[in-house]
Design an enzyme around this catalytic site. Sequence first.
Site, PDB file in Angstrom:
ATOM      1  N   SER A  69      14.273 -25.958  20.530  1.00 42.79           N
ATOM      2  CA  SER A  69      14.032 -26.704  21.762  1.00 42.79           C
ATOM      3  C   SER A  69      15.332 -27.352  22.265  1.00 42.79           C
ATOM      4  O   SER A  69      16.257 -26.645  22.654  1.00 42.79           O
ATOM      5  CB  SER A  69      12.919 -27.729  21.547  1.00 42.79           C
ATOM      6  OG  SER A  69      12.515 -28.299  22.775  1.00 42.79           O
ATOM      7  N   HIS A  72       6.465 -27.959  26.977  1.00 41.46           N
ATOM      8  CA  HIS A  72       6.471 -26.516  26.697  1.00 41.46           C
ATOM      9  C   HIS A  72       5.135 -25.868  27.073  1.00 41.46           C
ATOM     10  O   HIS A  72       4.574 -25.077  26.312  1.00 41.46           O
ATOM     11  CB  HIS A  72       6.800 -26.242  25.226  1.00 41.46           C
ATOM     12  CG  HIS A  72       8.173 -26.690  24.835  1.00 41.46           C
ATOM     13  ND1 HIS A  72       9.318 -26.137  25.354  1.00 41.46           N
ATOM     14  CD2 HIS A  72       8.578 -27.683  23.984  1.00 41.46           C
ATOM     15  CE1 HIS A  72      10.376 -26.752  24.842  1.00 41.46           C
ATOM     16  NE2 HIS A  72       9.959 -27.691  24.017  1.00 41.46           N
TER      17      HIS A  72
END
Length: 744
Positions: free
Chosen positions: A87, A191
Amino acid sequence: MATYVFPGQGAQFKGMGSELFREFKDMVREANAIVGYDIEELCMFDKHNLLSKTEYTQPALFVVNALSYLKNRQENNEKIDYFAGHSLGEYNALFAADVFDFETGVKLVEKRGQLMSMARGGGMSAVIGLDQNTIEQIISINKFNLEIANCNSPSQIVVSGLKEDVTAAREYFLEEGAKHYVILNVSGAFHSRHMQEYSRMFADYVGQFSFNKPSVPVISNVHAEPYSDHLIHQFLIEQMTNRVNWTGSIRYLLEQGQTEFVEVGPGQVLTKLIDAIQQTTTIEVTKSISTQKEVSEYTQTTLNKLGESSFQQVYDVKLSYMVSFLPKGITSAEMIIKLARSNILGFYGASGLPLDRIEQDLTYINKELGKLQPFGVGILGGAYNSNDQEILKLLLKHKVANLEIQGYKNITPALVQFRAEGLVRDDHGIVSINHRIIAQAKSIEDAEIFLSPAPAYLLEDMVLKGLLSQEKAEWLMNIPMVDDLYVESTITETNRMLDSAVLLPAVIKMRDLRTRSTSWPRTRIGSAMQIGSPETTGLSFFLGADFVVTRSINQATVEAGLSNMAKSMLDRARDKNSAIVPKVDCFESGEYTMVLHDNMYFAERADLLYRLFYNNDSWYEIDEEERNRIQELYLGQTFEQVQDNLSAILPKSILKRAERNGKVAMAHIYYWYLEQAQDLAITGDMRHSGEYHICFDQAAAACNNWLSGTEMETWENRRVDKLAEKLMLEAEMYLNERLSELKS
């Protein structure tokens, strides 16, 4: 062989980076000036409990990860094969790979953190002890508004969605065997699709930066494969709305032979996850015909074995193979030249282009090829493509003898004129056909129209109007309207593909009956039944096709008239990345087309516009708030401005219908949106990559699967002529293998 990995949000702790701040004082001051606070004080003391807040966590962790990497390189000069980051950590991987400098990295993650912290009403939860398939089934069966956000390991998966769904799902996951269900302390559904608004805002910000080619491959979280040089902006934008596929990323690295993983940054979170992934991963190596060298070992005699030899003779080509056109020059002049020089038939995509551009390209093609090489021009039928007469005049002017037509449901005077201009009778009374037409047929009814001569009433009317001589009208009564016809599937909302494997034999049978019962020339029948792999190609010939037709697979080639960004999005896509949207010319028949739907919102927007058209009789029946939202986000202008723009390009007859009928005017809005979205894909506007309108069907997906792991895996290595040769060669091999198995 070493891979360096960088942790993401969640790895932070008070006191991290304590040994680094004094050594890299200048860089810390640089970061402080950008974010507006003291990062060292935040990390060391966190007096106001801000370190756990997204907008503070992300810049702080990026700085500590970056300094940790620089410290490592001072002490260790081992060769690094790959970078990866979880990430936020992916930004450190890109920094380490020289994609951007430290200052740019801090600016990017600060903006990213600010935007993500704005998300409200969402939540996330870590599910421990269940695999991905089980989690997806639980979500689907119980209709939770959730999706997988992180695949951290095979048994540690994070779901994301609306806060109430995250809470309500807890008991269901535990009942199905989850060992733990830990709700995370976040305010947003990170996300996931719920971050699209913030993703668009981030896209506007990212667009101002230029990036370098990675000096070392960086693995993308979203795609679990290396970054493409042309798609760095796109991948960064996608990351906000798509899952972190850490399991897939590590498995990709294991498949590349990576055995050493070095975690750079605070903690050992990733090291533990990698261990868990390694324990459940078995690497399999498969072998196939993959290189151009292997393909070239086959002789030219193999190339032309498949299909009807008369197709090759009439068009002076080496393959019973045709590259069908995509409009707006996507099947470009460069593609046509490349194919013709390799003696492969291709059709230039003229529809949707201004006449001066078409004439410019035809002049260029003729100059490059001369008079001998084979090529043609393609045009679309339908109400929105009514300039066929003007385009056909250009074909006559530039002596283009081959025409492909798509979407025609009847014979038009312009088609008859093109056909008639190429008819010549010799001294023996034999009429030769010098203007050839290849038509698309999506039904028996379509095929029947084209396998027949032009309707008598149409010929009579054209003679009366002076558009056609009586002599040529008589000749046309005994000549089918097309020399070649190919069958293709129709896509509907409830059935993605009406099987052309059924239609092809039926049309061949109808053709054979007509040939036996008349003196008409025999029309060749081709197949466009999702030709994208050796198997479907071979099957078409096995079912009796005289030639095969490809279209969508040629978009992801060097010569295609799409932007590099669109091509890179195409060559990595798979079948799951497709969606269907209604065709604007076919609202009443319910025909759809397949498009790319990989981290994009084009399909959803197109579908919403169609639903509004279906449920309302006028644009002004729609709720004012909804109208304003569509004008601002979808169209970028008002309804009235769209209508004004369309008045310059649509036929007057259609415009008059829109003035009288509000529903027709709404159809124009849909048409405008699709056209603009296709233009974005052609030009490669990175700010609006989520709105690209790109054709992506089962053939394109099958082609990507087939070419995976070969030299042609990426579009940069796909030449349209070599792709054709490879496809036909391996189709021949496939048929030989299957026939050998049947004989044994």
